[in-house]
Design an enzyme around this catalytic site. Sequence first.
Site, PDB file in Angstrom:
ATOM      1  N   HIS A  55       0.871  -1.194   0.000  1.00  0.00           N
ATOM      2  CA  HIS A  55       0.000   0.000   0.000  1.00  0.00           C
ATOM      3  C   HIS A  55       0.903   1.238   0.000  1.00  0.00           C
ATOM      4  CE1 HIS A  55      -3.463   2.384   0.307  1.00  0.00           C
ATOM      5  NE2 HIS A  55      -3.870   2.131   1.527  1.00  0.00           N
ATOM      6  N   GLN A  86      -0.293   4.955   0.943  1.00  0.00           N
ATOM      7  CA  GLN A  86      -0.515   5.167   2.372  1.00  0.00           C
ATOM      8  C   GLN A  86       0.780   5.561   3.075  1.00  0.00           C
ATOM      9  OE1 GLN A  86      -3.488   4.836   4.311  1.00  0.00           O
ATOM     10  NE2 GLN A  86      -2.140   5.880   5.742  1.00  0.00           N
ATOM     11  N   ASP A 101      -2.407  -1.901  12.419  1.00  0.00           N
ATOM     12  CA  ASP A 101      -3.419  -1.963  11.358  1.00  0.00           C
ATOM     13  C   ASP A 101      -4.428  -3.030  11.766  1.00  0.00           C
ATOM     14  OD1 ASP A 101      -4.770  -1.681   8.941  1.00  0.00           O
ATOM     15  OD2 ASP A 101      -3.274  -2.748   7.740  1.00  0.00           O
ATOM     16  N   CYS A 115      -3.458   3.358   9.476  1.00  0.00           N
ATOM     17  CA  CYS A 115      -3.894   3.811   8.150  1.00  0.00           C
ATOM     18  C   CYS A 115      -5.411   3.978   8.070  1.00  0.00           C
ATOM     19  CB  CYS A 115      -3.407   2.844   7.081  1.00  0.00           C
ATOM     20  SG  CYS A 115      -4.139   1.200   7.184  1.00  0.00           S
ATOM     21  N   ARG A 160      -3.131  11.747   2.788  1.00  0.00           N
ATOM     22  CA  ARG A 160      -3.328  10.917   1.593  1.00  0.00           C
ATOM     23  C   ARG A 160      -3.589  11.839   0.400  1.00  0.00           C
ATOM     24  NH1 ARG A 160      -5.034   5.687   1.993  1.00  0.00           N
ATOM     25  NH2 ARG A 160      -4.663   5.726  -0.244  1.00  0.00           N
TER      26      ARG A 160
HETATM   27  N1   CP Z   1      -6.205   3.627   4.442  1.00  0.00           N
HETATM   28  C1   CP Z   1      -6.948   3.362   3.353  1.00  0.00           C
HETATM   29  O1   CP Z   1      -6.444   3.032   2.292  1.00  0.00           O
HETATM   30  O2   CP Z   1      -8.297   3.501   3.546  1.00  0.00           O
HETATM   31  P1   CP Z   1      -9.457   3.079   2.531  1.00  0.00           P
HETATM   32  O3   CP Z   1      -9.526   1.562   2.522  1.00  0.00           O
HETATM   33  O4   CP Z   1     -10.691   3.690   3.114  1.00  0.00           O
HETATM   34  O5   CP Z   1      -9.142   3.614   1.163  1.00  0.00           O
HETATM   35  N1  NVA Z   2      -4.428  -4.072   5.669  1.00  0.00           N
HETATM   36  C1  NVA Z   2      -5.685  -3.447   5.322  1.00  0.00           C
HETATM   37  C2  NVA Z   2      -5.460  -2.022   4.931  1.00  0.00           C
HETATM   38  C3  NVA Z   2      -6.707  -1.262   4.575  1.00  0.00           C
HETATM   39  C4  NVA Z   2      -6.437   0.135   4.099  1.00  0.00           C
HETATM   40  C5  NVA Z   2      -6.354  -4.233   4.214  1.00  0.00           C
HETATM   41  O1  NVA Z   2      -5.675  -4.614   3.260  1.00  0.00           O
HETATM   42  O2  NVA Z   2      -7.553  -4.488   4.326  1.00  0.00           O
END
Ligand code: CP
Ligand code: NVA
Length: 308
Positions: free
Chosen positions: A134, A137, A225, A266, A294
């Site tokens: 990600h 983020q 997370d 996040c 973001r």
């Molecule tokens: N942190 C993040 O990516 O959030 P969303 O899943 O809401 O986009």
């Molecule tokens: N680790 C989480 C992050 C969400 C923004 C997922 O992948 O669901």
Amino acid sequence: MNHFLDLHTTDATELRGMIDAARSMKDARNGRPRGAPDDTQPLAGRMVALVFEKPSTRTRVSFDLGVRQMGGETMVLSGSEMQLGHGETIADTARVLSRYVDLIMIRTFEEAVLQEMAEYASVPVINGLTNSSHPCQIMADVMTYEEHRGPIAGRRVVWAGDGNNVCASFLHAAGQFGFDLTFTGPPQLDPDPAPVGFARDRGRSITIERDAARAVEGADLVVTDTWVSMHDSQSARERRHNLLRPYQITTELMARATPDALFMHCLPAHRGEEVTSEVMDGPQSVIFDEAENRLHAQKAILRWCLQV
Ligand code: CP
Ligand code: NVA
């Protein structure tokens, strides 16, 4: 082609330039209303496709708003409503979208889907989260840390809980921005060895400490997370909760970090699971700054991709 696929595959100097640009663009908005345009309109005439194969609040809204502030337009597309979700190949989708839009942002499951999209698209592709990483983020997170505490280089970050996709991007960032990272979590949920190896190859200290209290001792930043990510099977929920319960971030745990340590997540968070509400809403928490950043970080990423 400037794809933004991952932090470890993007040059460290370029990443630093994007963080600096994001901070300047944030300053330049000078508190104007969210919907008001930026003074410069580098995306005027540009169309951006935002493709989602998983749910999203922050990524969806921040990309959409960021493009509009810079004068561009967006199409938000749900994977399940596209032919992509009904048998059309990624490669064909990439080639078709490239005839309509100037940039593709995609949130998907397998890393291979992102890679195939980038291989066959003739426009830049941005990774809006996969099962493996990600990067957008963590660009916002680095920006947020530095806004509050100055350079992140040389600091020690603790990642607590699941060694997941967001953790992988933090490890890539450790290598690229020069900070150390301690992972604390159960061995069953250790981070992928590849991002650990990447950071270590870049000279960073990456350690694993099973005891959460020892891990956060003297930390500059504590991050966690969700315990169950979007790609994890719901049937694994109970097992994961049992494994991860000792790694919940509490006020007592935060008290073991440095006095000016920050807390990040996040989001979306599950209050009372990976972190208590007291920490989420406490003085060390910068979770809503991360969410706001973001927007600013991705505006810099979009400009870098399009070289505008
Ligand atoms: N942190 C993040 O990516 O959030 P969303 O899943 O809401 O986009
Ligand atoms: N680790 C989480 C992050 C969400 C923004 C997922 O992948 O669901």
